[in-house]
Design an enzyme around this catalytic site. Structure first.
Site, PDB file in Angstrom:
ATOM      1  N   CYS A 123       7.439  -6.990   0.048  1.00 25.64           N
ATOM      2  CA  CYS A 123       6.263  -6.966   0.929  1.00 25.64           C
ATOM      3  C   CYS A 123       6.656  -6.180   2.163  1.00 25.64           C
ATOM      4  CB  CYS A 123       5.834  -8.381   1.284  1.00 25.64           C
ATOM      5  SG  CYS A 123       4.502  -8.441   2.510  1.00 25.64           S
TER       6      CYS A 123
ATOM      7  N   CYS B  75      -1.447  -4.054   4.625  1.00 25.22           N
ATOM      8  CA  CYS B  75      -0.493  -4.232   3.542  1.00 25.22           C
ATOM      9  C   CYS B  75       0.538  -3.112   3.660  1.00 25.22           C
ATOM     10  CB  CYS B  75      -1.195  -4.184   2.187  1.00 25.22           C
ATOM     11  SG  CYS B  75      -0.055  -4.208   0.781  1.00 25.22           S
TER      12      CYS B  75
END
Length: 277
Positions: free
Chosen positions: A74, A221
């Protein structure tokens, strides 16, 4: 069992972080999902454990989506956990450089995630406000793995991402279309994160992302921003949560030296009593 946690966000992409160096809480999938739940828990897009570093690393990052399942990487989570490690006293401090400013210092950290090693730099951090800028080294991406699929592109920047250009992104049904596309067979057995992009008048690329595992639109993101930058060639990215810069060097075989730079905030810390059903 009581667990101390810390809440961070990277441009609105928020995470629960736990220091697991001395004690790994061994959280179940259900417990992680409950902690990340926005009505019955702390509320977050994901949860991370900071584990003791192996040889050559300051720490190990273990990442879970808000559904309690692991993900290999991530980008915003990596930037947030780098600040968490910095606040815990990890990393290597270096003196100021002309880019940092007079009297400043930067901190360099090296950690391992499930997709491999990463280097992070705390470019700036303001203790009073709990805000700063973090640069994260991402994995190289093979040029032959950036493929045309459906009406866009598919590539892996730590996790798989689909990128599609649309018009009027402000009014676009990101959740509805993202949920529909995310499971299509063309994106692989596990599906992919879905990014919709549009060029802005000021030359930035606007990005909105539907994240698998969260199963909703997130405010930003990191791996998605990186994927969109590589596909478009635009290094200046705008998300709902803030601005990013993505640097990389394209070669015949790879997009190399990929660096993701953006904001990080420390939001609060607390303690929860974990009750297993």
């Amino acid at each position: 069992m009581n667990i101390q946690f810390y809440k961070f966000d990277g441009a609105g992409n928020d995470f629960v972080l736990i220091d697991a160096r001395e004690h790994d809480p061994q959280l179940s999938t259900e417990a992680i999902a409950r902690m990340c739940h926005r009505r019955f828990g702390v509320g977050a897009d994901g949860l991370m454990l900071l584990k003791s570093g192996e040889e050559g690393y300051d720490f190990v990052m273990k990442y879970y989506n808000s559904d309690g399942r692991t993900a290999s990487m991530c980008g915003n989570g990596g930037r947030c956990i780098a600040v968490f490690a910095y606040l815990l006293g990890l990393g290597t401090r270096e003196p100021s450089t002309p880019q940092n400013g007079q009297g400043a210092e930067r901190t360099l950290l090296r950690f391992r995630a499930d997709d491999g090693p990463h280097d992070a730099e705390i470019v700036a951090w303001d203790k009073a406000s709990g805000k700063g800028i973090v640069k994260l080294g991402m994995r190289d991406v093979r040029t032959d793995e950036v493929r045309r699929v459906l009406d866009g592109w598919l590539l892996n920047t730590g996790v798989p991402h689909y990128v599609q250009r649309v018009e009027d992104l402000e009014r676009f049904d990101v959740v509805g279309e993202g949920r529909r596309i995310r499971h299509l067979a063309e994106l692989g057995a596990e599906g992919a994160n879905v990014n919709f992009v549009e060029d802005m008048p000021d030359s930035r690329l606007r990005v909105r992302t539907y994240e698998r595992g969260v199963e909703d639109e997130t405010w930003a993101c990191g791996t998605g921003v990186t994927a969109c930058s590589i596909v478009s060639g635009n290094h200046r990215i705008l998300t709902r949560g803030g601005d990013f810069n993505v640097d990389f060097t394209p070669t015949d075989q790879y997009y190399k030296d990929v660096k993701l730079t953006g904001p990080v905030s420390f939001d609060f810390k607390g303690e929860v009593e974990l009750i297993e059903n």
